[in-house]
Scaffold this active site. Structure first.
Site, PDB file in Angstrom:
ATOM      1  CG  ASP A 130      -1.793  -1.123   1.385  1.00 16.67           C
ATOM      2  OD1 ASP A 130      -2.633  -1.262   0.492  1.00 16.67           O
ATOM      3  OD2 ASP A 130      -1.672  -1.892   2.347  1.00 16.67           O
ATOM      4  CB  ALA A 152      -0.185  -9.449  -5.327  1.00 17.45           C
ATOM      5  CG  HIS A 189      -7.590  -6.206   0.052  1.00 22.71           C
ATOM      6  ND1 HIS A 189      -7.795  -4.983  -0.537  1.00 22.71           N
ATOM      7  CD2 HIS A 189      -6.353  -6.164   0.603  1.00 22.71           C
ATOM      8  CE1 HIS A 189      -6.708  -4.235  -0.368  1.00 22.71           C
ATOM      9  NE2 HIS A 189      -5.820  -4.932   0.316  1.00 22.71           N
ATOM     10  CG  PHE A 210      -2.174  -3.345  12.723  1.00 24.16           C
ATOM     11  CD1 PHE A 210      -1.374  -2.440  12.038  1.00 24.16           C
ATOM     12  CD2 PHE A 210      -1.961  -4.702  12.542  1.00 24.16           C
ATOM     13  CE1 PHE A 210      -0.393  -2.893  11.188  1.00 24.16           C
ATOM     14  CE2 PHE A 210      -0.985  -5.158  11.692  1.00 24.16           C
ATOM     15  CZ  PHE A 210      -0.203  -4.251  11.014  1.00 24.16           C
ATOM     16  CG  HIS A 227       2.986 -16.432   8.804  1.00 27.42           C
ATOM     17  ND1 HIS A 227       4.292 -16.618   8.391  1.00 27.42           N
ATOM     18  CD2 HIS A 227       2.798 -15.083   8.812  1.00 27.42           C
ATOM     19  CE1 HIS A 227       4.856 -15.441   8.140  1.00 27.42           C
ATOM     20  NE2 HIS A 227       3.974 -14.486   8.400  1.00 27.42           N
TER      21      HIS A 227
HETATM   22  P1  FAD Z   1      -3.483  -7.819  -4.298  1.00 28.50           P
HETATM   23  O1  FAD Z   1      -3.587  -9.302  -4.280  1.00 28.50           O
HETATM   24  O2  FAD Z   1      -2.920  -7.183  -5.514  1.00 28.50           O
HETATM   25  O3  FAD Z   1      -4.937  -7.256  -3.972  1.00 28.50           O
HETATM   26  C1  FAD Z   1      -5.131  -5.893  -3.625  1.00 28.50           C
HETATM   27  C2  FAD Z   1      -6.557  -5.461  -3.945  1.00 28.50           C
HETATM   28  O4  FAD Z   1      -6.709  -5.340  -5.375  1.00 28.50           O
HETATM   29  C3  FAD Z   1      -7.651  -6.441  -3.524  1.00 28.50           C
HETATM   30  O5  FAD Z   1      -8.783  -5.694  -3.152  1.00 28.50           O
HETATM   31  C4  FAD Z   1      -7.928  -7.266  -4.774  1.00 28.50           C
HETATM   32  O6  FAD Z   1      -9.253  -7.782  -4.796  1.00 28.50           O
HETATM   33  C5  FAD Z   1      -7.692  -6.230  -5.862  1.00 28.50           C
HETATM   34  N1  FAD Z   1      -7.095  -6.836  -7.086  1.00 28.50           N
HETATM   35  C6  FAD Z   1      -6.106  -7.749  -7.128  1.00 28.50           C
HETATM   36  N2  FAD Z   1      -5.777  -8.047  -8.401  1.00 28.50           N
HETATM   37  C7  FAD Z   1      -6.568  -7.288  -9.188  1.00 28.50           C
HETATM   38  C8  FAD Z   1      -6.685  -7.134 -10.590  1.00 28.50           C
HETATM   39  N3  FAD Z   1      -5.903  -7.832 -11.424  1.00 28.50           N
HETATM   40  N4  FAD Z   1      -7.619  -6.250 -11.049  1.00 28.50           N
HETATM   41  C9  FAD Z   1      -8.415  -5.538 -10.204  1.00 28.50           C
HETATM   42  N5  FAD Z   1      -8.325  -5.647  -8.854  1.00 28.50           N
HETATM   43  C10 FAD Z   1      -7.416  -6.496  -8.356  1.00 28.50           C
HETATM   44  N6  FAD Z   1       2.266  -4.941   3.190  1.00 28.50           N
HETATM   45  C11 FAD Z   1       3.476  -4.364   3.079  1.00 28.50           C
HETATM   46  O7  FAD Z   1       3.576  -3.175   2.664  1.00 28.50           O
HETATM   47  N7  FAD Z   1       4.624  -5.033   3.397  1.00 28.50           N
HETATM   48  C12 FAD Z   1       4.609  -6.315   3.823  1.00 28.50           C
HETATM   49  O8  FAD Z   1       5.652  -6.903   4.100  1.00 28.50           O
HETATM   50  C13 FAD Z   1       3.343  -6.963   3.955  1.00 28.50           C
HETATM   51  N8  FAD Z   1       3.258  -8.258   4.331  1.00 28.50           N
HETATM   52  C14 FAD Z   1       2.035  -8.882   4.342  1.00 28.50           C
HETATM   53  C15 FAD Z   1       1.974 -10.245   4.643  1.00 28.50           C
HETATM   54  C16 FAD Z   1       0.755 -10.920   4.647  1.00 28.50           C
HETATM   55  C17 FAD Z   1       0.732 -12.388   4.945  1.00 28.50           C
HETATM   56  C18 FAD Z   1      -0.442 -10.206   4.378  1.00 28.50           C
HETATM   57  C19 FAD Z   1      -1.766 -10.915   4.424  1.00 28.50           C
HETATM   58  C20 FAD Z   1      -0.394  -8.855   4.080  1.00 28.50           C
HETATM   59  C21 FAD Z   1       0.840  -8.176   4.041  1.00 28.50           C
HETATM   60  N9  FAD Z   1       0.939  -6.831   3.704  1.00 28.50           N
HETATM   61  C22 FAD Z   1       2.173  -6.223   3.609  1.00 28.50           C
HETATM   62  C23 FAD Z   1      -0.268  -6.044   3.433  1.00 28.50           C
HETATM   63  C24 FAD Z   1      -0.619  -6.014   1.936  1.00 28.50           C
HETATM   64  O9  FAD Z   1       0.409  -5.390   1.197  1.00 28.50           O
HETATM   65  C25 FAD Z   1      -1.898  -5.196   1.789  1.00 28.50           C
HETATM   66  O10 FAD Z   1      -2.982  -5.922   2.342  1.00 28.50           O
HETATM   67  C26 FAD Z   1      -2.227  -4.707   0.387  1.00 28.50           C
HETATM   68  O11 FAD Z   1      -3.312  -3.777   0.489  1.00 28.50           O
HETATM   69  C27 FAD Z   1      -2.668  -5.781  -0.593  1.00 28.50           C
HETATM   70  O12 FAD Z   1      -1.650  -6.581  -0.965  1.00 28.50           O
HETATM   71  P2  FAD Z   1      -1.959  -7.939  -1.811  1.00 28.50           P
HETATM   72  O13 FAD Z   1      -0.669  -8.530  -2.128  1.00 28.50           O
HETATM   73  O14 FAD Z   1      -2.958  -8.744  -1.095  1.00 28.50           O
HETATM   74  O15 FAD Z   1      -2.627  -7.252  -3.093  1.00 28.50           O
END
Ligand code: FAD
Length: 289
Positions: free
Chosen positions: A105, A119, A145, A212, A262
């Protein structure tokens, strides 16, 4: 939950990269206490927009060299493909073979989204650049999410990460085991069968937990909130109640077939260790259920 029972259980502890020499020293002590329990791996978070890049690298390599396999988190928002490729190569060259791949984010008003928007784009890029070298963990949200347009779309978006090459997932924390069971059932209905490991947040501080959880969309059930509120400044009662609640949650999850746990340690060993001991995970990790 049937699909989860086929996977070997794995246990991991998550840290954030410390900022100060005192923080480093504390993490070293926490690491030593947790390493004794023989976790499968540690993981280290990565600040939004690369804000902790050097500290994450330093912490990951230090922990990894001390003998427990360590997985860096890597978030793609605001990053270029080139900078991500550099990190992947550095980790591969240092013997790292697991990555937690995230979107992250950006603080509001800060910068452009970068070359990789979601992601699933990052997962696809890691596979394209590094082939099968890394075991790729992605984030999963049993309570959905906070930015998802609908529950349905969030599941489809989760599937995109799996289709792009994710190996397994770690969930956002939750205190309602049914949200996890239902999430797994929904994945099974979509034909998704990768391991989804529950992320466990020990409860130690009411104010921090509420702040949080509001940000990341995790729900604190009313009965937990009310009980924590009632304890006020009584830190010891909060600690004991938190350990009891989280132990019971973990018992239910493992009992139903969750493929491990985890722990979000926040660089503190005590609460995670207490839960670990209560579950009978040490020393030979025989689980009584
Ligand atoms: P995504 O999977 O990309 O999803 C984000 C949002 O976009 C969701 O609402 C999804 O529905 C939507 N979306 C996904 N793909 C698409 C697409 N192709 N088209 C349209 N919409 C889409 N944050 C950090 O900054 N650093 C960290 O180290 C960190 N570690 C984490 C570890 C874990 C286990 C978890 C669960 C979260 C962690 N986070 C971390 C938080 C995470 O970065 C946030 O929750 C962030 O908002 C979403 O990341 P994501 O990888 O789930 O995103």
């Amino acid at each position: 939950m049937q699909s989860q029972k086929q996977f070997k259980r794995r246990f991991s502890f998550e840290f954030f990269p410390p900022k100060t020499p005192q923080g480093k020293e504390k993490l070293q002590q926490v690491r030593d206490q947790l390493a004794e329990r023989g976790p499968d791996f540690f993981s280290v978070t990565y600040g939004a927009g690369g804000s902790t890049r050097e500290r994450t690298i330093d912490t990951v390599l230090t922990l990894h060299q001390q003998g427990i396999s360590t997985a860096p988190h890597l978030s793609c928002i605001g990053a270029t493909k080139e900078s991500v490729a550099e990190l992947l190569d550095l980790y591969r060259d240092n013997g790292i073979n697991r990555i937690v791949a995230l979107r992250g984010d950006l603080p509001s008003g800060m910068g452009a989204p970068g070359d990789l928007r979601y992601a699933n784009d990052l997962v696809a890029f890691i596979r394209e650049h590094s082939g099968d070298h890394f075991n790729i963990e992605v984030a999963a949200y049993p309570e959905f999410h906070p930015q998802a347009r609908s529950a349905e779309e969030d599941l489809i978006n989760f599937k995109r990460k799996v289709d792009a090459g994710a190996s397994s997932a770690i969930t956002q924390y939750f205190y309602n085991a049914d949200s996890y069971f239902y999430f797994i059932d929904r994945l099974e209905a979509l034909g998704i069968t990768l391991p989804v490991v529950p992320g466990i947040m020990p409860i130690t501080n009411y104010t921090n937990l509420m702040r949080f959880s509001d940000m990341c969309g995790a729900e604190i059930p009313r009965w937990i909130r009310k009980q924590l509120e009632a304890y006020g400044d009584d830190v010891e009662s909060i600690r004991q109640f938190g350990i009891e609640v989280v132990t019971r949650l973990c018992e239910r999850l493992l009992g139903a077939g969750a493929p491990g746990l985890h722990f979000y340690t926040l660089n503190q060993a005590d609460a995670s260790l207490q839960v670990w001991e209560n579950l009978g995970l040490s020393p030979s990790r025989k689980i009584a259920f």
